[in-house]
Design a protein around this motif. Structure first.
Motif, PDB file in Angstrom:
ATOM      1  N   ASP A  46      13.821  33.831  49.349  1.00  0.00           N
ATOM      2  CA  ASP A  46      15.058  34.129  48.615  1.00  0.00           C
ATOM      3  C   ASP A  46      16.013  32.941  48.657  1.00  0.00           C
ATOM      4  O   ASP A  46      16.592  32.570  47.633  1.00  0.00           O
ATOM      5  CB  ASP A  46      15.747  35.371  49.192  1.00  0.00           C
ATOM      6  CG  ASP A  46      15.053  36.652  48.796  1.00  0.00           C
ATOM      7  OD1 ASP A  46      15.142  37.044  47.615  1.00  0.00           O
ATOM      8  OD2 ASP A  46      14.411  37.271  49.667  1.00  0.00           O
ATOM      9  N   ALA A  47      16.183  32.352  49.824  1.00  0.00           N
ATOM     10  CA  ALA A  47      17.090  31.206  49.948  1.00  0.00           C
ATOM     11  C   ALA A  47      16.593  30.027  49.114  1.00  0.00           C
ATOM     12  O   ALA A  47      17.394  29.325  48.483  1.00  0.00           O
ATOM     13  CB  ALA A  47      17.245  30.810  51.414  1.00  0.00           C
ATOM     14  N   THR A  48      15.277  29.803  49.102  1.00  0.00           N
ATOM     15  CA  THR A  48      14.719  28.730  48.273  1.00  0.00           C
ATOM     16  C   THR A  48      15.043  28.972  46.807  1.00  0.00           C
ATOM     17  O   THR A  48      15.492  28.064  46.099  1.00  0.00           O
ATOM     18  CB  THR A  48      13.187  28.626  48.452  1.00  0.00           C
ATOM     19  OG1 THR A  48      12.897  28.278  49.806  1.00  0.00           O
ATOM     20  CG2 THR A  48      12.593  27.581  47.525  1.00  0.00           C
ATOM     21  N   PHE A  49      14.828  30.214  46.326  1.00  0.00           N
ATOM     22  CA  PHE A  49      15.081  30.530  44.921  1.00  0.00           C
ATOM     23  C   PHE A  49      16.562  30.351  44.574  1.00  0.00           C
ATOM     24  O   PHE A  49      16.905  29.696  43.585  1.00  0.00           O
ATOM     25  CB  PHE A  49      14.651  31.968  44.609  1.00  0.00           C
ATOM     26  CG  PHE A  49      14.796  32.320  43.156  1.00  0.00           C
ATOM     27  CD1 PHE A  49      13.806  31.976  42.250  1.00  0.00           C
ATOM     28  CD2 PHE A  49      15.913  32.993  42.690  1.00  0.00           C
ATOM     29  CE1 PHE A  49      13.922  32.295  40.905  1.00  0.00           C
ATOM     30  CE2 PHE A  49      16.054  33.317  41.349  1.00  0.00           C
ATOM     31  CZ  PHE A  49      15.060  32.969  40.454  1.00  0.00           C
ATOM     32  N   ILE A  50      17.434  30.892  45.399  1.00  0.00           N
ATOM     33  CA  ILE A  50      18.883  30.807  45.151  1.00  0.00           C
ATOM     34  C   ILE A  50      19.320  29.348  45.119  1.00  0.00           C
ATOM     35  O   ILE A  50      20.056  28.923  44.226  1.00  0.00           O
ATOM     36  CB  ILE A  50      19.651  31.603  46.224  1.00  0.00           C
ATOM     37  CG1 ILE A  50      19.352  33.096  46.076  1.00  0.00           C
ATOM     38  CG2 ILE A  50      21.143  31.322  46.140  1.00  0.00           C
ATOM     39  CD1 ILE A  50      19.746  33.917  47.295  1.00  0.00           C
ATOM     40  N   ARG A  51      18.880  28.578  46.096  1.00  0.00           N
ATOM     41  CA  ARG A  51      19.240  27.162  46.156  1.00  0.00           C
ATOM     42  C   ARG A  51      18.715  26.401  44.940  1.00  0.00           C
ATOM     43  O   ARG A  51      19.435  25.600  44.327  1.00  0.00           O
ATOM     44  CB  ARG A  51      18.689  26.552  47.436  1.00  0.00           C
ATOM     45  CG  ARG A  51      18.903  25.066  47.540  1.00  0.00           C
ATOM     46  CD  ARG A  51      18.280  24.516  48.802  1.00  0.00           C
ATOM     47  NE  ARG A  51      18.407  23.073  48.811  1.00  0.00           N
ATOM     48  CZ  ARG A  51      17.589  22.273  49.455  1.00  0.00           C
ATOM     49  NH1 ARG A  51      16.597  22.761  50.170  1.00  0.00           N
ATOM     50  NH2 ARG A  51      17.756  20.973  49.409  1.00  0.00           N
ATOM     51  N   ALA A  52      17.453  26.643  44.573  1.00  0.00           N
ATOM     52  CA  ALA A  52      16.849  25.929  43.448  1.00  0.00           C
ATOM     53  C   ALA A  52      17.559  26.266  42.134  1.00  0.00           C
ATOM     54  O   ALA A  52      17.791  25.375  41.307  1.00  0.00           O
ATOM     55  CB  ALA A  52      15.361  26.251  43.361  1.00  0.00           C
ATOM     56  N   VAL A  53      17.925  27.531  41.934  1.00  0.00           N
ATOM     57  CA  VAL A  53      18.660  27.913  40.724  1.00  0.00           C
ATOM     58  C   VAL A  53      20.029  27.241  40.712  1.00  0.00           C
ATOM     59  O   VAL A  53      20.441  26.651  39.709  1.00  0.00           O
ATOM     60  CB  VAL A  53      18.810  29.444  40.603  1.00  0.00           C
ATOM     61  CG1 VAL A  53      19.815  29.820  39.514  1.00  0.00           C
ATOM     62  CG2 VAL A  53      17.468  30.098  40.321  1.00  0.00           C
ATOM     63  N   SER A  54      20.727  27.307  41.827  1.00  0.00           N
ATOM     64  CA  SER A  54      22.075  26.734  41.901  1.00  0.00           C
ATOM     65  C   SER A  54      22.059  25.227  41.631  1.00  0.00           C
ATOM     66  O   SER A  54      22.859  24.718  40.840  1.00  0.00           O
ATOM     67  CB  SER A  54      22.676  27.026  43.279  1.00  0.00           C
ATOM     68  OG  SER A  54      23.979  26.512  43.373  1.00  0.00           O
ATOM     69  N   GLU A  55      21.145  24.520  42.269  1.00  0.00           N
ATOM     70  CA  GLU A  55      21.080  23.065  42.073  1.00  0.00           C
ATOM     71  C   GLU A  55      20.612  22.708  40.664  1.00  0.00           C
ATOM     72  O   GLU A  55      21.149  21.788  40.042  1.00  0.00           O
ATOM     73  CB  GLU A  55      20.181  22.431  43.135  1.00  0.00           C
ATOM     74  CG  GLU A  55      20.790  22.480  44.526  1.00  0.00           C
ATOM     75  CD  GLU A  55      19.927  21.826  45.595  1.00  0.00           C
ATOM     76  OE1 GLU A  55      18.966  21.103  45.252  1.00  0.00           O
ATOM     77  OE2 GLU A  55      20.223  22.040  46.787  1.00  0.00           O
ATOM     78  N   SER A  56      19.628  23.434  40.138  1.00  0.00           N
ATOM     79  CA  SER A  56      19.152  23.160  38.781  1.00  0.00           C
ATOM     80  C   SER A  56      20.217  23.480  37.747  1.00  0.00           C
ATOM     81  O   SER A  56      20.373  22.758  36.755  1.00  0.00           O
ATOM     82  CB  SER A  56      17.875  23.953  38.495  1.00  0.00           C
ATOM     83  OG  SER A  56      16.799  23.460  39.253  1.00  0.00           O
ATOM     84  N   ASP A  57      20.966  24.566  37.963  1.00  0.00           N
ATOM     85  CA  ASP A  57      22.087  24.881  37.069  1.00  0.00           C
ATOM     86  C   ASP A  57      23.083  23.732  37.043  1.00  0.00           C
ATOM     87  O   ASP A  57      23.572  23.340  35.987  1.00  0.00           O
ATOM     88  CB  ASP A  57      22.807  26.154  37.514  1.00  0.00           C
ATOM     89  CG  ASP A  57      22.073  27.435  37.171  1.00  0.00           C
ATOM     90  OD1 ASP A  57      21.043  27.385  36.472  1.00  0.00           O
ATOM     91  OD2 ASP A  57      22.548  28.504  37.617  1.00  0.00           O
ATOM     92  N   GLY A  58      23.382  23.187  38.210  1.00  0.00           N
ATOM     93  CA  GLY A  58      24.326  22.067  38.288  1.00  0.00           C
ATOM     94  C   GLY A  58      23.823  20.847  37.537  1.00  0.00           C
ATOM     95  O   GLY A  58      24.584  20.192  36.822  1.00  0.00           O
ATOM     96  N   ILE A  59      22.544  20.545  37.684  1.00  0.00           N
ATOM     97  CA  ILE A  59      21.955  19.398  36.983  1.00  0.00           C
ATOM     98  C   ILE A  59      22.013  19.612  35.477  1.00  0.00           C
ATOM     99  O   ILE A  59      22.433  18.734  34.718  1.00  0.00           O
ATOM    100  CB  ILE A  59      20.503  19.167  37.449  1.00  0.00           C
ATOM    101  CG1 ILE A  59      20.471  18.722  38.914  1.00  0.00           C
ATOM    102  CG2 ILE A  59      19.799  18.150  36.556  1.00  0.00           C
ATOM    103  CD1 ILE A  59      19.090  18.803  39.550  1.00  0.00           C
ATOM    104  N   ALA A  60      21.591  20.792  35.025  1.00  0.00           N
ATOM    105  CA  ALA A  60      21.583  21.088  33.590  1.00  0.00           C
ATOM    106  C   ALA A  60      23.005  21.097  33.022  1.00  0.00           C
ATOM    107  O   ALA A  60      23.264  20.566  31.938  1.00  0.00           O
ATOM    108  CB  ALA A  60      20.901  22.429  33.337  1.00  0.00           C
TER     109      ALA A  60
END
Length: 162
Positions: A4-18
């Motif tokens: 869960d933490a991996t998914f949340i972190r990956a979404v948050s960071e990818s959202d920031g990049i996009a």
């Protein structure tokens, strides 16, 4: 770090990049296009061409988490400068993201979303007045951190910790 933490972190960071690149989901981490397929990230033209949220000077933490079977909801808080918060709801079906994601790298090179998908989120840049998540994050009183080390970093192994 849990799946869960991996998914949340990956979404948050990818959202920031996009969001910062004003591009499509294709600029996110491997697996981001699938993870955002059901609920694409909202974009709007930037009014200030010099705008950039300084991701390198921000810290993220999970301010709240609830799961109900195959659905989970997390409040993601961001500090520095100022406060931001969003509520992310996602479906946990299919292959999970890899757990134990930490390493020396700034980004992953393998899918870090598994088959899980975002089904809803709130965005503080679109929600007016400020969302409950923003108020909850500010009330957490986590001190703003600047120049924090790249921690926990990302592994370039497809199965870290295995």
């Amino acid at each position: 770090m849990s799946a869960d933490a991996t998914f949340i972190r990956a979404v948050s960071e990818s959202d920031g990049i996009a969001w910062l690149s004003a591009a499509h989901a294709s600029v996110g981490y491997p697996g981001y296009v699938h993870a955002r397929q059901l609920h694409p990230l909202k974009f709007e033209p930037r009014k200030d061409p010099n705008f950039a949220r300084p991701l390198a000077q921000s810290s993220h933490f999970i301010g709240g988490f609830h799961s109900d079977g195959n659905t989970a909801t997390a409040t993601i808080c961001e500090t520095g400068p100022g406060w931001s918060g969003e509520v992310l709801t996602y479906r946990r079906t299919g292959a999970p993201p890899p757990a134990n994601q930490h390493g020396p790298h700034w980004y992953p090179i393998h899918n870090v979303f598994g088959d899980w998908q975002v089904v809803n989120d709130t965005d503080p840049d679109f929600d007016q007045p400020p969302s409950l998540a923003v108020r909850q994050c500010a009330a957490a009183h986590i001190p703003e951190q600047t120049n924090a080390p790249n921690s926990p970093g990302w592994s370039w192994s497809p199965n870290p910790g295995a």
